[in-house]
Design an enzyme around this catalytic site. Sequence first.
Site, short mmCIF file in Angstrom:
data_model
loop_
_atom_site.label_atom_id
_atom_site.label_comp_id
_atom_site.label_asym_id
_atom_site.label_seq_id
_atom_site.Cartn_x
_atom_site.Cartn_y
_atom_site.Cartn_z
NE ARG A 89 -0.26 -0.15 4.91
CZ ARG A 89 -0.64 0.25 6.08
NH1 ARG A 89 -1.65 1.05 6.21
NH2 ARG A 89 0.02 -0.16 7.15
N GLY A 122 -4.69 -1.70 -0.35
CA GLY A 122 -3.68 -0.71 -0.73
C GLY A 122 -3.90 0.66 -0.11
NE ARG A 172 6.08 5.55 4.59
CZ ARG A 172 6.33 4.34 5.06
NH1 ARG A 172 6.59 4.17 6.33
NH2 ARG A 172 6.30 3.29 4.28
CG ASP A 248 8.19 -6.67 7.44
OD1 ASP A 248 8.39 -7.47 8.37
OD2 ASP A 248 7.10 -6.09 7.28
CG ASN A 249 7.67 -3.14 9.94
OD1 ASN A 249 7.46 -2.87 8.75
ND2 ASN A 249 6.76 -3.67 10.71
P1 AMP Z 1 2.97 -3.34 8.01
O1 AMP Z 1 2.29 -4.08 9.09
O2 AMP Z 1 2.32 -2.01 7.71
O3 AMP Z 1 4.44 -3.23 8.19
O4 AMP Z 1 2.70 -4.17 6.68
C1 AMP Z 1 3.07 -5.50 6.53
C2 AMP Z 1 2.80 -5.93 5.10
O5 AMP Z 1 1.40 -5.88 4.81
C3 AMP Z 1 3.46 -5.08 4.05
O6 AMP Z 1 3.82 -5.90 2.98
C4 AMP Z 1 2.37 -4.11 3.66
O7 AMP Z 1 2.57 -3.55 2.39
C5 AMP Z 1 1.14 -5.02 3.70
N1 AMP Z 1 -0.08 -4.24 3.94
C6 AMP Z 1 -0.48 -3.68 5.08
N2 AMP Z 1 -1.66 -3.05 4.94
C7 AMP Z 1 -2.04 -3.22 3.65
C8 AMP Z 1 -3.18 -2.81 2.89
N3 AMP Z 1 -4.19 -2.10 3.41
N4 AMP Z 1 -3.22 -3.17 1.59
C9 AMP Z 1 -2.23 -3.90 1.05
N5 AMP Z 1 -1.14 -4.31 1.72
C10 AMP Z 1 -1.04 -3.99 3.01
MG MG Z 2 5.94 -2.40 7.35
#
Ligand code: AMP
Ligand code: MG
Length: 495
Positions: A89, A122, A172, A248-249
């Site tokens: 996203r 997304g 960002r 990944d973070n």
């Molecule tokens: P995050 O927890 O934000 O670090 O995201 C973990 C993974 O989930 C990453 O690959 C993000 O791109 C994916 N992701 C989180 N929220 C969404 C969303 N609303 N739509 C698509 N991918 C998402």
């Molecule tokens: Mg992330």
Amino acid sequence: MIQFPFDNRYLALGERFFDKTAPTPVAAPELIVFNASLAAQLGLAGDDITASAASIFSGNQVPQGAAPLAMAYAGHQFGHFVPQLGDGRALLLGEVTAADGTRRDIHLKGSGRTAFSRNGDGRSALGPVLREYLLSEAMHRLGVPTTSALAAVASGEQVARERLLPGGVITRVASSFVRVGTFQYFSARDDVAAIEALADYMLEKSYPDLRAADKPYVALLRAVVQRQAELIARWMQIGFIHGVMNTDNMAISGETIDYGPCAFMDSYHPDQVFSSIDRNGRYAYSNQPPIGLWNLSRFAETLLPLLDDNAEAAVKCAYEVLETYPAHYEVHWLAGMRDKCGLSAVDETHDDADKALIEDLLALMAGNHADFTLTFYHLSQLQDQPSARDNELRALFDDPTQIDDWLKRWRRRLLTERRPEHERLRAMQAVNPVYIPRNHQIEAAIRAAEDEGDYTVFHALHEVLQTPFTRQPGKDPYMQAPKPEEIIEHTFCGT
Ligand code: AMP
Ligand code: MG
């Protein structure tokens, strides 16, 4: 046509590193906040950017020269390896060279579906956008390496989460959005050429001085280990809990990245967890330093083929570098905690005693539900001699008498300081913030924005957090701990 000084070198890495995708336009973008001083630093021209900010930073208008792409990455999520995550996203809009010569990446989040979206939409809800904006800006002002917020836009659309919520997009900026998980993505595919190209890219981007090192990839690993140790030490010193330290973070650049369910602690406890999905406390406050090492070990594994031609020697080399992490962390943690307590005189005899003094204070705080930020704030107001002021600190403890012996020990230790009292006070006040982005204040800002379309609460909080070390007239409510009914127990990713 708006033009940014783009020079998109991530593109040159080749197609397996990303998916080229344009942002998906939103219905009715409305600019909430724009960081004009950051824009100026990035060399983004003034008036016409501000006029077009809503359409640019929602993704509705792609500036000339941008090459939007979703970055591929993998990652360990709560310890479990997922070979493909990627920007589901988010999009890298492009790379610019800032006024100071450093290269910066501009990233949209909430900008629509990509090849990595899996079942996601997304999009991002407005709440997490505002949260990331406030927290990352506060971290920046507190002097912690972090991605910076450039703009937040309300999309004029709704996103479906547990219920329908207003949507938003955040822009960002970072030295780089390459993560430990980016390296893992190629490691999982045995693509050593890609890992080498990525390591070269990161050396150029975030560690240019190391390119001339004898062994640049070993130097890169060492530098990433050190920056991460220093970063997590800074988090610990301000009571910050990231909440989702998945690989990944974790950014290779050493910047705090991906503000999800992160939070600042009010009352201090080492086991504190806010994230609703962190059921086992893997990312609890006091677990952050060891988790940092765990993540860095995953990074080191991906670099093994570059560290030495001999596999055994490569593993030995990786271990040697990783083993420096605990001591490096400890040195930075102790130095920062000493500064917070006003202890500048340093020699071998002070080392252990100061550490014990600091740990004893933390234990008393934990046992007495003392507010983390206010404890250090009030400590940084105390004279060398006991005075009525002591009571403001004492009142933070369930049993105020419990801190009395500690204060005596602290004052005895101050006798060995060589600088005058006013200098000590000034130095302490420069590192102990008055204001942090407290959960209940953030929640109030989000509630007003989401429920009433009212951004004044957000703007007022944002304003106070611009100068966190200066007590501002009329702003005392922002320094106060939450009342029992205001305490936020859980924070959410909002994904
Ligand atoms: P995050 O927890 O934000 O670090 O995201 C973990 C993974 O989930 C990453 O690959 C993000 O791109 C994916 N992701 C989180 N929220 C969404 C969303 N609303 N739509 C698509 N991918 C998402
Ligand atoms: Mg992330």
